[in-house]
Design a protein around this motif. Structure first.
Motif, PDB file in Angstrom:
ATOM      1  N   ASP A 135       7.932 -13.254  -7.431  1.00 22.13           N
ATOM      2  CA  ASP A 135       6.485 -13.205  -7.215  1.00 22.13           C
ATOM      3  C   ASP A 135       6.151 -13.835  -5.858  1.00 22.13           C
ATOM      4  OD1 ASP A 135       3.768 -13.263  -7.247  1.00 22.13           O
ATOM      5  OD2 ASP A 135       3.585 -14.724  -8.877  1.00 22.13           O
ATOM      6  N   PHE A 136       5.760 -12.982  -4.892  1.00 19.77           N
ATOM      7  CA  PHE A 136       5.390 -13.448  -3.551  1.00 19.77           C
ATOM      8  C   PHE A 136       3.895 -13.302  -3.290  1.00 19.77           C
ATOM      9  CE2 PHE A 136       9.879 -12.199  -3.157  1.00 19.77           C
ATOM     10  CZ  PHE A 136      10.411 -13.376  -2.645  1.00 19.77           C
ATOM     11  N   THR A 137       3.122 -13.194  -4.347  1.00 19.33           N
ATOM     12  CA  THR A 137       1.675 -13.044  -4.191  1.00 19.33           C
ATOM     13  C   THR A 137       1.077 -14.186  -3.388  1.00 19.33           C
ATOM     14  OG1 THR A 137       1.597 -11.964  -6.364  1.00 19.33           O
ATOM     15  CG2 THR A 137      -0.483 -12.699  -5.436  1.00 19.33           C
ATOM     16  N   VAL A 143      -1.461 -15.587   4.037  1.00 20.62           N
ATOM     17  CA  VAL A 143      -1.665 -14.903   5.327  1.00 20.62           C
ATOM     18  C   VAL A 143      -2.901 -13.995   5.279  1.00 20.62           C
ATOM     19  CG1 VAL A 143       0.758 -14.995   5.970  1.00 20.62           C
ATOM     20  CG2 VAL A 143      -0.081 -13.009   4.698  1.00 20.62           C
ATOM     21  N   GLU A 144      -3.637 -14.064   4.156  1.00 16.56           N
ATOM     22  CA  GLU A 144      -4.868 -13.301   3.941  1.00 16.56           C
ATOM     23  C   GLU A 144      -4.643 -11.794   4.038  1.00 16.56           C
ATOM     24  OE1 GLU A 144      -8.666 -14.920   5.309  1.00 16.56           O
ATOM     25  OE2 GLU A 144      -7.565 -16.514   6.320  1.00 16.56           O
ATOM     26  N   ASP A 145      -3.563 -11.345   3.439  1.00 15.94           N
ATOM     27  CA  ASP A 145      -3.267  -9.914   3.360  1.00 15.94           C
ATOM     28  C   ASP A 145      -3.531  -9.463   1.915  1.00 15.94           C
ATOM     29  OD1 ASP A 145      -2.387  -7.353   3.558  1.00 15.94           O
ATOM     30  OD2 ASP A 145      -0.440  -7.824   4.433  1.00 15.94           O
ATOM     31  N   PHE A 146      -4.809  -9.324   1.586  1.00 21.61           N
ATOM     32  CA  PHE A 146      -5.198  -9.021   0.213  1.00 21.61           C
ATOM     33  C   PHE A 146      -5.108  -7.529  -0.109  1.00 21.61           C
ATOM     34  CE2 PHE A 146      -6.994 -13.164   0.912  1.00 21.61           C
ATOM     35  CZ  PHE A 146      -6.926 -13.788  -0.333  1.00 21.61           C
ATOM     36  N   LYS A 147      -4.997  -6.710   0.909  1.00 25.47           N
ATOM     37  CA  LYS A 147      -4.959  -5.263   0.694  1.00 25.47           C
ATOM     38  C   LYS A 147      -3.739  -4.856  -0.128  1.00 25.47           C
ATOM     39  CE  LYS A 147      -4.997  -0.873   3.223  1.00 25.47           C
ATOM     40  NZ  LYS A 147      -5.043  -0.250   4.573  1.00 25.47           N
ATOM     41  N   LYS A 148      -2.573  -5.371   0.232  1.00 21.18           N
ATOM     42  CA  LYS A 148      -1.344  -5.014  -0.478  1.00 21.18           C
ATOM     43  C   LYS A 148      -1.364  -5.534  -1.913  1.00 21.18           C
ATOM     44  CE  LYS A 148       1.546  -4.824   3.679  1.00 21.18           C
ATOM     45  NZ  LYS A 148       0.474  -5.106   4.628  1.00 21.18           N
ATOM     46  N   LEU A 192       5.686  -5.665  -3.563  1.00 20.03           N
ATOM     47  CA  LEU A 192       5.418  -6.520  -2.397  1.00 20.03           C
ATOM     48  C   LEU A 192       6.681  -6.950  -1.658  1.00 20.03           C
ATOM     49  CD1 LEU A 192       2.625  -8.834  -3.858  1.00 20.03           C
ATOM     50  CD2 LEU A 192       2.330  -7.007  -2.181  1.00 20.03           C
ATOM     51  N   ILE A 193       7.838  -6.872  -2.313  1.00 18.85           N
ATOM     52  CA  ILE A 193       9.081  -7.373  -1.709  1.00 18.85           C
ATOM     53  C   ILE A 193       9.384  -6.746  -0.343  1.00 18.85           C
ATOM     54  CG2 ILE A 193      11.600  -7.409  -1.948  1.00 18.85           C
ATOM     55  CD1 ILE A 193      11.200  -7.977  -4.910  1.00 18.85           C
ATOM     56  N   PRO A 194       9.313  -5.406  -0.182  1.00 19.86           N
ATOM     57  CA  PRO A 194       9.649  -4.832   1.134  1.00 19.86           C
ATOM     58  C   PRO A 194       8.757  -5.336   2.270  1.00 19.86           C
ATOM     59  CG  PRO A 194       9.571  -3.122  -0.546  1.00 19.86           C
ATOM     60  CD  PRO A 194       9.012  -4.350  -1.164  1.00 19.86           C
ATOM     61  N   PHE A 195       7.497  -5.651   1.961  1.00 20.17           N
ATOM     62  CA  PHE A 195       6.565  -6.075   3.005  1.00 20.17           C
ATOM     63  C   PHE A 195       6.820  -7.495   3.483  1.00 20.17           C
ATOM     64  CE2 PHE A 195       4.347  -2.799   0.530  1.00 20.17           C
ATOM     65  CZ  PHE A 195       4.025  -1.914   1.552  1.00 20.17           C
ATOM     66  N   ILE A 196       7.592  -8.248   2.703  1.00 16.59           N
ATOM     67  CA  ILE A 196       7.953  -9.609   3.117  1.00 16.59           C
ATOM     68  C   ILE A 196       8.720  -9.578   4.446  1.00 16.59           C
ATOM     69  CG2 ILE A 196       9.542 -11.512   2.575  1.00 16.59           C
ATOM     70  CD1 ILE A 196       6.989 -11.873   1.153  1.00 16.59           C
ATOM     71  N   LYS A 198       8.327  -7.794   6.947  1.00 11.00           N
ATOM     72  CA  LYS A 198       7.433  -7.645   8.098  1.00 11.00           C
ATOM     73  C   LYS A 198       7.160  -9.002   8.751  1.00 11.00           C
ATOM     74  CE  LYS A 198       2.578  -6.705   9.146  1.00 11.00           C
ATOM     75  NZ  LYS A 198       1.264  -6.331   8.595  1.00 11.00           N
ATOM     76  N   TYR A 199       7.126 -10.020   7.942  1.00 11.13           N
ATOM     77  CA  TYR A 199       6.795 -11.355   8.448  1.00 11.13           C
ATOM     78  C   TYR A 199       8.036 -12.173   8.822  1.00 11.13           C
ATOM     79  CZ  TYR A 199       2.159 -10.372   6.538  1.00 11.13           C
ATOM     80  OH  TYR A 199       0.936  -9.817   6.259  1.00 11.13           O
ATOM     81  N   THR A 200       9.213 -11.678   8.476  1.00 12.98           N
ATOM     82  CA  THR A 200      10.410 -12.504   8.670  1.00 12.98           C
ATOM     83  C   THR A 200      11.480 -11.876   9.556  1.00 12.98           C
ATOM     84  OG1 THR A 200      11.371 -11.614   6.628  1.00 12.98           O
ATOM     85  CG2 THR A 200      10.089 -13.638   6.440  1.00 12.98           C
ATOM     86  N   ARG A 201      11.455 -10.578   9.757  1.00 11.32           N
ATOM     87  CA  ARG A 201      12.522  -9.936  10.524  1.00 11.32           C
ATOM     88  C   ARG A 201      12.484 -10.356  11.995  1.00 11.32           C
ATOM     89  NH1 ARG A 201      10.033  -3.808  10.218  1.00 11.32           N
ATOM     90  NH2 ARG A 201       8.206  -4.189  11.524  1.00 11.32           N
TER      91      ARG A 201
END
Length: 492
Positions: A135-137, A143-148, A192-196, A198-201
């Motif tokens: 759970d990465f909610t 980061v205020e990314d509520f859309k996803k 949500l896992i794949p979008f993580i 985006k912030y770490t690569r």
């Protein structure tokens, strides 16, 4: 400077819209499903699920140890530091995975291998624990990314409704109903896992990974989580243990659900604002915090007061229509629970706008512990004599004590008088609406169409009165929608 302010305002509005969509779906789904499952599974079937869910919740709390609140706060304060975000994310993920593994072993050994009652149902609910690790909610809220988050939750809720209506047909499908709920609740986490990445690569770590360095700070947020669960979930556990009745738990579960459904909408603004206020606090922008707090208070009281009054007046007509036969005991429980809408609305606002972002969590913890102790002591006495009603009274008293303590110790930030200034027009309009609905209740016969008529008259009267009283928040909202409408009309 003005452009930055406009960008911040636009960001809050977008986040509110996304969160509102998700919360509306979260509200609509129980509204759609509850009448169906209330009839299919009956009070005792719903009571069994409620009891087992309360047991697994303790293990979910233990595997979380306050990570969600702590993580969101730290991410929101450091969201411009990409290297730190990656470091923090990995450390928290490893810490949570370790704790979840330990809790899983203890849970399955205790409730699946040793205890033999409702083994399959306990095994199914154990999957909830597994989902905690992914759970990465909290990160996306930080980061205020509520859309996803909104998109993932809406998809899962729609799937839940479809599967329940298609597959759950009779009382023997109780385990299947639980499995559908657990799996669909976990789906947003996988989404949500794949979008993580985006912030770490492409970001190199600057320090060695040390997941346990956050343990002590997480425990600060773990204490209020335990306290909150004691007077929300422990109620159901104690009802089951003291009364030994699945029916009492079923009544309590449904009545509490009816009262707390509106709270999800009322408090959604607070969840959005928590990240923004933490960011403002880190930058010492206190005037902006005060302004946002007044806006949030207006929104919360605007909704909480009429819904509380409306639920009290319509419960006798609403419960039989909504839940069906066999749930008459829920009516007095709804009467008791209704004030929670206003009480929790106030305490949640102070918690998210002051105690958490201003690093007052330890003070908040003391109040929550006091409330938890009061709740447990009252439960032990009142459940024995009054069953589910006793647990409901205990919850009200505990929540009220916490809210009063919150108000008293936050008086330098937002006083009781501030709430009165913001909400007195809502109280006047809500009280007049309440009297009108009482009169209508006396003359109108039972029936769904008369219930709809009553709700429509109440809502119309309430907002007309606010317009006559020239409530600033309502007028600004009307003006905002009118301007949007004119812009759309010009474009067309």
């Amino acid at each position: 400077m003005e452009q930055v302010k406009q960008a911040n305002t636009a960001s809050i509005k977008k986040n509110y819209i996304y969160s509102a969509l998700a919360k509306i779906f979260a509200l609509l789904i129980p509204i759609l499903i509850t009448p169906y499952l209330a009839r299919v599974l009956e009070p005792d079937g719903n009571g069994v699920i409620s009891f087992v869910a309360s047991i697994v919740s303790y293990f979910v709390i233990a595997s979380n140890i306050g990570i969600e609140t702590y993580g969101q706060k730290i991410i929101s304060k450091n969201r411009d530091n990409k290297a730190y975000l990656k470091q923090f994310l990995i450390e928290i993920t490893v810490l949570r995975a370790i704790l979840t593994g330990i809790c899983l072993v203890i849970y399955y050994v205790t409730f699946v291998l040793v205890l033999k009652a409702n083994t399959m149902l306990y095994a199914i609910y154990g999957l909830t624990l597994m989902a905690v690790a992914i759970d990465f909610t909290w990160f996306f809220q930080g980061v205020e990314d509520f859309k996803k988050i909104a998109f993932a939750n809406i998809l899962s809720k729609v799937l839940y409704v479809v599967l329940v209506f298609v597959l759950v047909k009779e009382k023997k499908d109780l385990n299947l109903s639980a499995f559908i709920l657990v799996v669909t609740n976990a789906l947003p986490y996988f989404f949500l896992i794949p979008f993580i990445f985006k912030y770490t690569r492409r970001i190199k770590l600057e320090n060695r990974i040390n997941p346990f360095c956050h343990f002590k700070e997480c425990m600060v947020y773990f204490v209020p989580t335990i306290a909150i669960q004691i007077y929300t979930i422990l109620d159901k556990t104690m009802i089951g243990l003291i009364t030994n009745s699945d029916f009492e738990n079923g009544y309590y579960e449904k009545a509490e659900q009816l009262a707390k459904l509106p709270i999800t909408i009322i408090t959604m603004m607070n969840i959005i604002m928590r990240s923004r206020i933490s960011y403002y606090y880190a930058n010492q922008e206190f005037e902006k915090i005060k302004h946002l707090t007044k806006k949030s208070a207006s929104f919360s009281l605007l909704l909480a007061i009429p819904i509380m009054f409306g639920l009290i007046v319509t419960a006798k007509r609403f419960v039989p229509i909504y839940l069906g036969e066999g749930y008459e005991e829920c009516i007095p429980l709804v009467y008791i629970f209704s004030p929670l809408i206003l009480i929790i609305g106030v305490s949640n606002l102070l918690g998210t706008h002051y105690y958490t972002p201003f690093d007052k969590q330890r003070i908040s913890n003391r109040f929550l512990i006091i409330g938890a102790i009061i709740n447990v002591l009252l439960n032990a006495i009142l459940i024995y004599y009054f069953k589910a009603r006793g647990a409901a009274i205990s919850s009200i008293v505990a929540e009220l004590v916490i809210t009063l303590l919150y108000l008293w110790f936050a008086k330098d930030f937002f006083t009781f008088k501030d709430f009165i200034k913001v909400g007195y027009k809502y109280l006047i309009s809500g009280s007049i609406m309440f009297v009108t609905l009482l009169v209508l209740n006396y003359y109108l016969p039972m029936g769904i169409w008369f219930l709809i008529l009553e709700i429509g008259i109440g809502m119309g009267e309430y907002f007309i009165l606010l317009f006559i009283l020239r409530d600033k928040f309502v007028l600004e909202t009307i003006r905002l929608f009118w301007n949007k409408f004119k812009k759309l009309h010009r474009r067309s």
